[in-house]
Scaffold this motif. Structure first.
Motif, short mmCIF file in Angstrom:
data_model
loop_
_atom_site.label_atom_id
_atom_site.label_comp_id
_atom_site.label_asym_id
_atom_site.label_seq_id
_atom_site.Cartn_x
_atom_site.Cartn_y
_atom_site.Cartn_z
N ALA A 167 8.40 -5.85 7.64
CA ALA A 167 8.07 -6.74 6.52
C ALA A 167 7.05 -7.79 6.94
CB ALA A 167 9.33 -7.41 5.98
N ALA A 168 7.12 -8.24 8.21
CA ALA A 168 6.16 -9.22 8.70
C ALA A 168 4.75 -8.64 8.78
CB ALA A 168 6.58 -9.72 10.08
N ARG A 169 4.62 -7.30 8.79
CA ARG A 169 3.31 -6.64 8.80
C ARG A 169 2.75 -6.46 7.39
NH1 ARG A 169 1.86 -4.41 13.54
NH2 ARG A 169 3.40 -4.46 15.20
N ARG A 170 3.57 -6.66 6.37
CA ARG A 170 3.18 -6.63 4.97
C ARG A 170 2.54 -5.30 4.55
NH1 ARG A 170 0.42 -12.66 4.36
NH2 ARG A 170 2.06 -13.81 5.45
N PRO A 171 3.24 -4.19 4.69
CA PRO A 171 2.68 -2.93 4.21
C PRO A 171 2.53 -2.92 2.69
CG PRO A 171 4.98 -2.66 4.82
CD PRO A 171 4.59 -4.04 5.26
N LYS A 172 1.52 -2.24 2.21
CA LYS A 172 1.30 -2.12 0.76
C LYS A 172 2.46 -1.37 0.13
CE LYS A 172 -3.74 -2.04 1.17
NZ LYS A 172 -4.97 -1.23 0.97
N GLY A 173 2.93 -1.89 -0.97
CA GLY A 173 4.03 -1.25 -1.69
C GLY A 173 5.39 -1.83 -1.39
N LEU A 174 5.54 -2.51 -0.26
CA LEU A 174 6.85 -3.08 0.06
C LEU A 174 7.15 -4.22 -0.91
CD1 LEU A 174 9.32 -3.00 1.91
CD2 LEU A 174 8.18 -4.67 3.39
N ALA A 175 8.29 -4.13 -1.60
CA ALA A 175 8.59 -5.07 -2.67
C ALA A 175 9.85 -5.89 -2.45
CB ALA A 175 8.70 -4.33 -4.00
N ALA A 176 10.76 -5.47 -1.56
CA ALA A 176 12.00 -6.21 -1.32
C ALA A 176 12.71 -5.62 -0.11
CB ALA A 176 12.92 -6.15 -2.54
N ILE A 177 13.48 -6.46 0.60
CA ILE A 177 14.24 -5.97 1.75
C ILE A 177 15.65 -6.55 1.73
CG2 ILE A 177 12.17 -5.70 3.17
CD1 ILE A 177 12.97 -8.19 4.74
N TRP A 232 2.94 5.26 3.02
CA TRP A 232 2.89 6.65 2.56
C TRP A 232 3.84 6.86 1.38
CZ3 TRP A 232 6.78 10.29 2.31
CH2 TRP A 232 6.40 11.62 2.08
N ALA A 233 5.06 6.35 1.50
CA ALA A 233 6.04 6.52 0.42
C ALA A 233 5.55 5.89 -0.87
CB ALA A 233 7.38 5.91 0.84
N ALA A 234 4.94 4.71 -0.78
CA ALA A 234 4.47 4.01 -1.98
C ALA A 234 3.38 4.78 -2.71
CB ALA A 234 3.97 2.62 -1.60
N GLU A 235 2.67 5.65 -1.98
CA GLU A 235 1.54 6.37 -2.57
C GLU A 235 1.91 7.75 -3.11
OE1 GLU A 235 -1.12 6.51 0.70
OE2 GLU A 235 -1.79 4.41 0.48
N GLN A 236 3.16 8.17 -2.96
CA GLN A 236 3.54 9.50 -3.40
C GLN A 236 3.60 9.58 -4.93
OE1 GLN A 236 3.60 12.02 -1.03
NE2 GLN A 236 2.79 10.16 -0.05
N ALA A 288 4.59 2.60 13.16
CA ALA A 288 4.89 3.87 12.49
C ALA A 288 5.69 3.63 11.21
CB ALA A 288 5.65 4.78 13.45
N PHE A 289 6.64 2.73 11.25
CA PHE A 289 7.44 2.37 10.07
C PHE A 289 6.51 1.87 8.97
CE2 PHE A 289 11.59 -0.12 8.85
CZ PHE A 289 11.64 0.60 7.66
N PHE A 290 5.55 1.04 9.33
CA PHE A 290 4.55 0.54 8.39
C PHE A 290 3.86 1.70 7.67
CE2 PHE A 290 0.14 -0.50 7.45
CZ PHE A 290 0.16 -1.79 6.97
N ASP A 291 3.45 2.71 8.45
CA ASP A 291 2.78 3.87 7.87
C ASP A 291 3.70 4.64 6.92
OD1 ASP A 291 0.56 3.20 9.33
OD2 ASP A 291 0.80 4.77 10.83
N VAL A 298 9.76 16.66 5.90
CA VAL A 298 8.43 16.35 5.39
C VAL A 298 7.67 15.58 6.46
CG1 VAL A 298 7.15 15.11 3.61
CG2 VAL A 298 9.29 16.29 3.03
N SER A 299 6.46 16.02 6.76
CA SER A 299 5.64 15.36 7.78
C SER A 299 4.87 14.19 7.18
CB SER A 299 4.67 16.35 8.41
OG SER A 299 5.36 17.30 9.20
N VAL A 300 5.10 13.01 7.72
CA VAL A 300 4.40 11.80 7.28
C VAL A 300 3.32 11.49 8.31
CG1 VAL A 300 4.63 9.35 6.74
CG2 VAL A 300 6.50 10.93 6.20
N PRO A 301 2.06 11.45 7.92
CA PRO A 301 0.98 11.19 8.89
C PRO A 301 0.98 9.74 9.35
CG PRO A 301 0.09 11.31 6.68
CD PRO A 301 1.54 11.68 6.56
N LEU A 302 0.58 9.56 10.61
CA LEU A 302 0.49 8.22 11.18
C LEU A 302 -0.97 7.89 11.47
CD1 LEU A 302 3.46 8.32 13.75
CD2 LEU A 302 3.48 7.52 11.38
#
Length: 625
Positions: free
Chosen positions: A177-187, A150-154, A143-146, A41-45
């Protein structure tokens, strides 16, 4: 050499791609394993016209939305665990074996069965993800941030994303995690360094080249995007867009062997661009550290926990090999309980109610052998409220010129005594000075941070001095001293007790390193503590090492735990190179450690005002125990 007009990498350098990017996504329902498998699956950056490619595994019930566990790394989403490391895979518990299993990542069939989706992405420049291969860089974190967002919005995602993985798949968690992507809830960074420079590449300022070479040559470059022959060698699948030439492949990668040799300081662009703030991490965090990881990840897990800004954070210490405990049933239940709590609002394990202690200590008492998982499960576990343990008694254990180690300082003397040892030691030719304590009169626990205080000097060998090319001042400035220290445990029978290292190898209690020209300590830094001297490792921090001059230095020794039983003893070792327990993690690069700067004799000085000691974190027994 053809290049695609759309091939813009995260680092703004143009990558070579032979053909236009193809969309070959495959979707199939695997009823036998209870999941839907979407491949490539292609994830856009946001910063590139090139995609990251991922495999997605999700439960077959499409009427529900699921939290997602994301991994993003270099080892190949399509490389079967059994091909990557056959011996390791053979020892993984049956419930974590399937044709989808991959090295150091959560097994999809198990986690889909428990109500999670898995997104496993190839890092830029690796596997099926085109672009410039620049591992552990800022670009890979972007890229990991993206991928996380992306995953959180599927449509099949509940909107919550968790991160779970070992080693590289853990180290990358801190950064994203230090970049605080939307949707990240735990690590859950499971045995993963948090400081690229201090934990991995240059502990104490000395290049740890042995592991970087092994890791890069065997596990990373072999999976580069466009590399021919991957499928025929059972190392994943050939690149969708086709092979690249050796010249193209070289153009498309940033070699860690070269970059870490060339760059020496944290203000070099190579390292500074990889830096970030742990304090920026806000999501719930479970940091899992292994006492046996004394040459790579242990420090990072401890410091990561200490400085992360998360309101909800826990530190868990384990033992055993690097690859297997992640899959032990009891440890998987810990993972699942934590993720259920913060990704599903199902706190059946008691993370939010205080049932789970903030810190969990595995106590290494007795000789359980090496690489014996069943025996090591006899090590008891104790809860603590904080790290370091509040009741720690930091005791000075003095080194004596008679090679003793004890709580009483050597008698004062105006006559300086010196112990000499040859510089530039190595595993093949160890140059070691060992100080041993008397037998302990009672059981004693040591748990926490260790520091060594030493008075050192060096003398040069004439054959490395070229009077025609260097004047005396230049000769002094180019002198150097690298100090290696090791803490060992000896049993009542006089034999050393070893513990299980990362690769199942026998290791001592702990190690530490310091390059003398980088000895400057920043006592004003917020991370400086008496038991962990903070160094900035900047090019402006360099201080001269003049032959014959005595330098008083503090060496950071990585955290440790041991319960020394009555009759046992400790050994503190000072050496000029790697000694037993270093394993793959050797420091023998001739460019970083040239004989022209280091060869000669090193000296430990004793006498009036010249105290040498190790600060040990002794833990008093709890009242009533």
């Amino acid at each position: 050499m053809a290049s695609s007009s759309s091939a813009q990498s995260q680092s703004a350098a143009t990558a070579v791609v032979r053909h236009e990017i193809r969309d070959l996504k495959e979707v199939k329902a695997d009823q036998e394993n209870g999941l839907i498998f979407e491949k490539n699956v292609s994830v856009p950056l946001k910063g590139s016209n090139l995609p990251v490619r991922a495999n997605i595994y999700r439960p077959v019930d499409t009427s529900r939305r699921y939290p997602v566990l994301v991994t993003y790394g270099p080892y190949g989403k399509d490389i079967f665990y059994g091909d990557f490391h056959r011996a390791s895979y053979s020892q993984v518990p049956a419930e974590h074996k399937s044709r989808y299993a991959a090295w150091e990542t959560p097994e999809p069939v198990f986690w889909c069965r428990h109500g999670y989706a898995i997104v496993r992405a190839d890092e830029v420049g690796l596997g099926q993800s085109p672009g410039i291969m620049d591992t552990m860089s800022r670009g890979t974190s972007e890229a990991f941030f993206d991928v996380v967002e992306w995953a959180a919005e599927q449509p099949w995602c509940s909107g919550r994303v968790g991160l779970l993985g070992i080693s590289y798949y853990a180290g990358s968690q801190w950064r994203v995690a230090a970049r605080r992507p939307k949707g990240l809830a735990a690590i859950i960074p499971w045995e993963g360094m948090s400081d690229y420079y201090r934990d991995r590449c240059r502990p104490g300022g000395i290049l740890s080249n042995g592991f970087i070479r092994f890791w890069w040559n065997r596990q990373v470059i072999t999976n580069q995007y466009g590399r021919p022959g991957r499928a025929s060698s059972e190392w994943g699948e050939d690149t969708i867009e086709g092979d690249l030439s050796p010249e193209d492949l070289e153009f498309n990668r940033r070699d860690q062997n070269v970059d870490n040799e060339k760059n020496r300081f944290l203000d070099d662009e190579y390292y500074s661009k990889r830096d970030y703030r742990l304090e920026d991490i806000q999501v719930p965090l479970l940091s899992v550290a292994n006492w046996g990881g004394i040459t790579l990840h242990l420090r990072g897990n401890v410091e990561g926990y200490t400085w992360a800004g998360s309101q909800h954070k826990w530190l868990r210490f384990i033992t055993g090999r690097h690859d297997l405990p992640f899959y032990y049933p009891e440890e998987v239940e810990v993972q699942r309980g934590f993720l259920d709590c913060f990704l599903k609002d199902d706190d059946w394990a008691g993370w939010k109610t205080g049932k789970v202690p903030k810190v969990s200590i595995r106590l290494r008492k007795g000789d359980k052998g090496v690489n014996d998982a069943a025996a090591e499960k006899d090590f008891s576990t104790r809860p603590e409220n904080e790290w370091p343990i509040a009741r720690t008694d930091y005791q000075r254990w003095y080194l004596g010129p008679d090679l003793s180690l004890g709580v009483d300082p050597p008698s004062s003397s105006s006559t300086t005594k010196v112990i000499d040892y040859k510089a530039l030691g190595s595993m093949k030719d160890p140059q070691i000075v060992s100080f041993q304590s008397a037998a302990f009169e009672k059981e004693t626990e040591i748990t926490g941070h260790v520091t060594a205080h030493l008075n050192l000097s060096r003398s040069r060998q004439d054959e490395h001095r070229d009077e025609d090319e260097k004047d005396a001042a230049e000769y002094q400035e180019e002198s150097e001293l690298d100090v290696f220290v090791t803490l060992r445990h000896v049993g009542e029978d006089g034999e050393e007790i070893f513990y299980t290292g990362a690769a199942g190898d026998p290791v001592p209690l702990s190690k530490g390193w310091l390059r003398l020209s980088l000895r400057k300590v920043d006592t004003s830094h917020p991370r400086h503590r008496e038991y962990v001297p903070h160094r900035n490792y900047l090019s402006t921090d360099i201080q001269s090492v003049a032959p014959g001059k005595v330098y008083e230095v503090d060496v950071e020794v990585w955290p440790t735990n041991v319960v020394v039983e009555k009759g046992g003893s400790l050994v503190f070792e000072v050496s000029s190179g790697d000694s037993q327990g270093s394993g793959l993690f050797s420091h023998d690069n001739p460019v970083d450690r040239p004989a022209s700067k280091l060869a000669g004799l090193n000296h430990i000085h004793f006498g009036d005002g010249l105290l040498n000691y190790v600060v040990l974190p002794v833990i008093p027994p709890l009242t009533g125990m």
